[in-house]
Design a protein around this motif. Sequence first.
Motif, PDB file in Angstrom:
ATOM      1  N   MET A 145       0.855  -1.198   0.000  1.00 34.17           N
ATOM      2  CA  MET A 145       0.000   0.000   0.000  1.00 34.17           C
ATOM      3  C   MET A 145       0.893   1.251   0.000  1.00 34.17           C
ATOM      4  O   MET A 145       1.803   1.362   0.831  1.00 34.17           O
ATOM      5  CB  MET A 145      -0.869  -0.003   1.267  1.00 34.17           C
ATOM      6  N   PRO A 146       0.685   2.178  -0.939  1.00 39.83           N
ATOM      7  CA  PRO A 146       1.552   3.358  -0.995  1.00 39.83           C
ATOM      8  C   PRO A 146       1.396   4.227   0.248  1.00 39.83           C
ATOM      9  O   PRO A 146       0.312   4.351   0.810  1.00 39.83           O
ATOM     10  CB  PRO A 146       1.071   4.100  -2.258  1.00 39.83           C
ATOM     11  N   ARG A 147       2.524   4.803   0.669  1.00 37.15           N
ATOM     12  CA  ARG A 147       2.502   5.679   1.847  1.00 37.15           C
ATOM     13  C   ARG A 147       1.850   7.009   1.497  1.00 37.15           C
ATOM     14  O   ARG A 147       1.893   7.454   0.353  1.00 37.15           O
ATOM     15  CB  ARG A 147       3.922   5.940   2.338  1.00 37.15           C
ATOM     16  N   ARG A 148       1.291   7.637   2.507  1.00 36.09           N
ATOM     17  CA  ARG A 148       0.690   8.957   2.314  1.00 36.09           C
ATOM     18  C   ARG A 148       1.783  10.014   2.331  1.00 36.09           C
ATOM     19  O   ARG A 148       2.669   9.988   3.190  1.00 36.09           O
ATOM     20  CB  ARG A 148      -0.316   9.225   3.433  1.00 36.09           C
ATOM     21  N   ALA A 149       1.723  10.937   1.388  1.00 36.86           N
ATOM     22  CA  ALA A 149       2.715  12.013   1.341  1.00 36.86           C
ATOM     23  C   ALA A 149       2.587  12.879   2.576  1.00 36.86           C
ATOM     24  O   ALA A 149       1.487  13.058   3.124  1.00 36.86           O
ATOM     25  CB  ALA A 149       2.516  12.853   0.082  1.00 36.86           C
ATOM     26  N   PRO A 150       3.711  13.425   3.059  1.00 39.70           N
ATOM     27  CA  PRO A 150       3.631  14.310   4.219  1.00 39.70           C
ATOM     28  C   PRO A 150       2.864  15.593   3.903  1.00 39.70           C
ATOM     29  O   PRO A 150       2.776  16.012   2.741  1.00 39.70           O
ATOM     30  CB  PRO A 150       5.098  14.626   4.525  1.00 39.70           C
ATOM     31  N   GLN A 151       2.297  16.207   4.939  1.00 37.20           N
ATOM     32  CA  GLN A 151       1.734  17.553   4.778  1.00 37.20           C
ATOM     33  C   GLN A 151       2.870  18.502   4.382  1.00 37.20           C
ATOM     34  O   GLN A 151       4.023  18.283   4.753  1.00 37.20           O
ATOM     35  CB  GLN A 151       1.151  18.052   6.098  1.00 37.20           C
ATOM     36  N   ILE A 152       2.519  19.570   3.688  1.00 39.07           N
ATOM     37  CA  ILE A 152       3.512  20.581   3.318  1.00 39.07           C
ATOM     38  C   ILE A 152       3.023  21.931   3.823  1.00 39.07           C
ATOM     39  O   ILE A 152       1.877  22.322   3.571  1.00 39.07           O
ATOM     40  CB  ILE A 152       3.718  20.631   1.790  1.00 39.07           C
ATOM     41  N   ALA A 153       3.881  22.623   4.553  1.00 41.19           N
ATOM     42  CA  ALA A 153       3.560  23.982   5.030  1.00 41.19           C
ATOM     43  C   ALA A 153       4.588  24.946   4.467  1.00 41.19           C
ATOM     44  O   ALA A 153       5.796  24.660   4.487  1.00 41.19           O
ATOM     45  CB  ALA A 153       3.573  24.021   6.551  1.00 41.19           C
ATOM     46  N   ARG A 154       4.102  26.090   3.957  1.00 41.12           N
ATOM     47  CA  ARG A 154       5.016  27.086   3.391  1.00 41.12           C
ATOM     48  C   ARG A 154       4.857  28.463   4.038  1.00 41.12           C
ATOM     49  O   ARG A 154       5.596  29.378   3.713  1.00 41.12           O
ATOM     50  CB  ARG A 154       4.819  27.192   1.874  1.00 41.12           C
ATOM     51  N   THR A 155       3.878  28.604   4.928  1.00 41.28           N
ATOM     52  CA  THR A 155       3.703  29.869   5.664  1.00 41.28           C
ATOM     53  C   THR A 155       3.678  29.550   7.152  1.00 41.28           C
ATOM     54  O   THR A 155       3.377  28.417   7.552  1.00 41.28           O
ATOM     55  CB  THR A 155       2.386  30.567   5.277  1.00 41.28           C
ATOM     56  N   LEU A 156       3.968  30.548   7.974  1.00 39.81           N
ATOM     57  CA  LEU A 156       3.988  30.309   9.423  1.00 39.81           C
ATOM     58  C   LEU A 156       2.616  29.916   9.980  1.00 39.81           C
ATOM     59  O   LEU A 156       2.537  28.984  10.795  1.00 39.81           O
ATOM     60  CB  LEU A 156       4.546  31.537  10.144  1.00 39.81           C
ATOM     61  N   PRO A 157       1.505  30.573   9.560  1.00 40.18           N
ATOM     62  CA  PRO A 157       0.203  30.116  10.071  1.00 40.18           C
ATOM     63  C   PRO A 157      -0.079  28.650   9.712  1.00 40.18           C
ATOM     64  O   PRO A 157      -0.592  27.891  10.539  1.00 40.18           O
ATOM     65  CB  PRO A 157      -0.796  31.063   9.398  1.00 40.18           C
ATOM     66  N   ALA A 158       0.278  28.255   8.473  1.00 44.64           N
ATOM     67  CA  ALA A 158       0.057  26.863   8.055  1.00 44.64           C
ATOM     68  C   ALA A 158       0.930  25.915   8.883  1.00 44.64           C
ATOM     69  O   ALA A 158       0.489  24.826   9.277  1.00 44.64           O
ATOM     70  CB  ALA A 158       0.371  26.706   6.569  1.00 44.64           C
ATOM     71  N   LEU A 159       2.158  26.327   9.150  1.00 41.96           N
ATOM     72  CA  LEU A 159       3.051  25.492   9.974  1.00 41.96           C
ATOM     73  C   LEU A 159       2.477  25.329  11.375  1.00 41.96           C
ATOM     74  O   LEU A 159       2.438  24.212  11.919  1.00 41.96           O
ATOM     75  CB  LEU A 159       4.440  26.128  10.052  1.00 41.96           C
ATOM     76  N   ARG A 160       2.011  26.433  11.969  1.00 41.09           N
ATOM     77  CA  ARG A 160       1.498  26.366  13.354  1.00 41.09           C
ATOM     78  C   ARG A 160       0.280  25.436  13.434  1.00 41.09           C
ATOM     79  O   ARG A 160       0.156  24.637  14.361  1.00 41.09           O
ATOM     80  CB  ARG A 160       1.117  27.775  13.830  1.00 41.09           C
ATOM     81  N   ARG A 161      -0.620  25.577  12.436  1.00 42.77           N
ATOM     82  CA  ARG A 161      -1.794  24.693  12.425  1.00 42.77           C
ATOM     83  C   ARG A 161      -1.363  23.232  12.311  1.00 42.77           C
ATOM     84  O   ARG A 161      -1.898  22.359  13.011  1.00 42.77           O
ATOM     85  CB  ARG A 161      -2.722  25.057  11.258  1.00 42.77           C
ATOM     86  N   ALA A 162      -0.421  22.984  11.407  1.00 47.48           N
ATOM     87  CA  ALA A 162       0.017  21.610  11.174  1.00 47.48           C
ATOM     88  C   ALA A 162       0.699  21.027  12.411  1.00 47.48           C
ATOM     89  O   ALA A 162       0.430  19.881  12.804  1.00 47.48           O
ATOM     90  CB  ALA A 162       0.964  21.563   9.970  1.00 47.48           C
ATOM     91  N   VAL A 163       1.588  21.807  13.046  1.00 48.68           N
ATOM     92  CA  VAL A 163       2.287  21.310  14.241  1.00 48.68           C
ATOM     93  C   VAL A 163       1.300  21.103  15.387  1.00 48.68           C
ATOM     94  O   VAL A 163       1.376  20.102  16.116  1.00 48.68           O
ATOM     95  CB  VAL A 163       3.434  22.263  14.647  1.00 48.68           C
ATOM     96  N   ASP A 164       0.342  22.026  15.538  1.00 44.62           N
ATOM     97  CA  ASP A 164      -0.694  21.846  16.569  1.00 44.62           C
ATOM     98  C   ASP A 164      -1.460  20.546  16.331  1.00 44.62           C
ATOM     99  O   ASP A 164      -1.803  19.826  17.274  1.00 44.62           O
ATOM    100  CB  ASP A 164      -1.659  23.031  16.588  1.00 44.62           C
ATOM    101  N   GLY A 165      -1.713  20.253  15.061  1.00 45.46           N
ATOM    102  CA  GLY A 165      -2.400  19.005  14.716  1.00 45.46           C
ATOM    103  C   GLY A 165      -1.575  17.780  15.082  1.00 45.46           C
ATOM    104  O   GLY A 165      -2.099  16.795  15.602  1.00 45.46           O
ATOM    105  N   LEU A 166      -0.252  17.846  14.836  1.00 43.05           N
ATOM    106  CA  LEU A 166       0.622  16.723  15.179  1.00 43.05           C
ATOM    107  C   LEU A 166       0.661  16.499  16.689  1.00 43.05           C
ATOM    108  O   LEU A 166       0.768  15.374  17.163  1.00 43.05           O
ATOM    109  CB  LEU A 166       2.050  16.981  14.679  1.00 43.05           C
ATOM    110  N   ARG A 167       0.569  17.616  17.442  1.00 42.98           N
ATOM    111  CA  ARG A 167       0.688  17.533  18.896  1.00 42.98           C
ATOM    112  C   ARG A 167      -0.649  17.245  19.595  1.00 42.98           C
ATOM    113  O   ARG A 167      -0.694  17.125  20.817  1.00 42.98           O
ATOM    114  CB  ARG A 167       1.228  18.857  19.444  1.00 42.98           C
ATOM    115  N   ALA A 168      -1.727  17.119  18.831  1.00 42.58           N
ATOM    116  CA  ALA A 168      -3.071  17.042  19.422  1.00 42.58           C
ATOM    117  C   ALA A 168      -3.200  15.934  20.468  1.00 42.58           C
ATOM    118  O   ALA A 168      -3.908  16.080  21.450  1.00 42.58           O
ATOM    119  CB  ALA A 168      -4.117  16.848  18.325  1.00 42.58           C
ATOM    120  N   ARG A 169      -2.508  14.826  20.262  1.00 41.02           N
ATOM    121  CA  ARG A 169      -2.614  13.713  21.220  1.00 41.02           C
ATOM    122  C   ARG A 169      -1.356  13.598  22.079  1.00 41.02           C
ATOM    123  O   ARG A 169      -0.887  12.513  22.386  1.00 41.02           O
ATOM    124  CB  ARG A 169      -2.876  12.417  20.467  1.00 41.02           C
TER     125      ARG A 169
END
Length: 284
Positions: free
Chosen positions: A1-25
């Motif tokens: 089964m092919p792996r899912r590509a990582p999220q990509i963030a190119r702006t600071l707001p997008a990075l913060r949202r993405a990192v907050d999502g990674l840290r949710a648990r």
Amino acid sequence: MPRRAPQIARTLPALRRAVDGLRARKATVGLVPTMGALHDGHIALVRLALRRCDKVVVSIFVNPTQFAPTEDFGAYPRTWKSDLAKLTEAGADLVWNPDAKVMYPEGFATKIVTEGPATADLEDRFRPHFFGGVATVVGKLFTQVRPDMAFFGEKDFQQLKVVTRMARDLDLGVKVIGATTVRERDGLAMSSRNVYLSPEDRATAPVLYKAMKETAKRLKAGEDMETVLAGGAAMITAAGFVLDYFEARHSETLAKVSSMKDGPVRLILAAKLGKTRLIDNIGV
């Protein structure tokens, strides 16, 4: 089964949202800072990060402030599609890929000034601008991503010591992990700059590792350090390298040592072969 590509963030707001999502648990987050042109050494860092942390962020940013005007910023290899494919295969969770305007917005006027390992008279002697650029960008990456751990290869040994000291001195809350240098089968340390080597130079390049191994063997046997280092340097220059330095230093402080009793000892070198500058090191 092919792996899912990582999220990509190119702006600071997008990075913060993405990192907050990674840290949710309450996940632990690892960061692997890179300038792209990824090779097996980088991927080994990603895999190490995945073993030590729940989620892994890889930054890809070719940092202009660590290149002098005479150096290869414009020509530095940029291989985005290949990099993304490798990170997908490795299982990275997020790629932080800002451009220079995001990292250094107009009016940017703050730098981190480094001393200690950054003034050891090694790379800093030849590239005096380098560690200020590295410390500033890595300091920004640490505050942007807020990782629990950050992973760097030992090939850039002085850089590893500079970043470790900076994180500690500034209480950045990041544990810096150094990983063993990944080598080609013939001993050449993997580097994004190896693509610059001509076929002839590529065949010669492993002499650096051979010279270090021979020098380490003689030092362990109790031979005089100055004599042994001169022999290693002669082996390197005889192969066609222009040697910037080949030195024995204390593995933690990078202070000069005169015998194995001053150790633990690290052999550290930089040399040019054709137009390509290579660095390497090994523990004795």
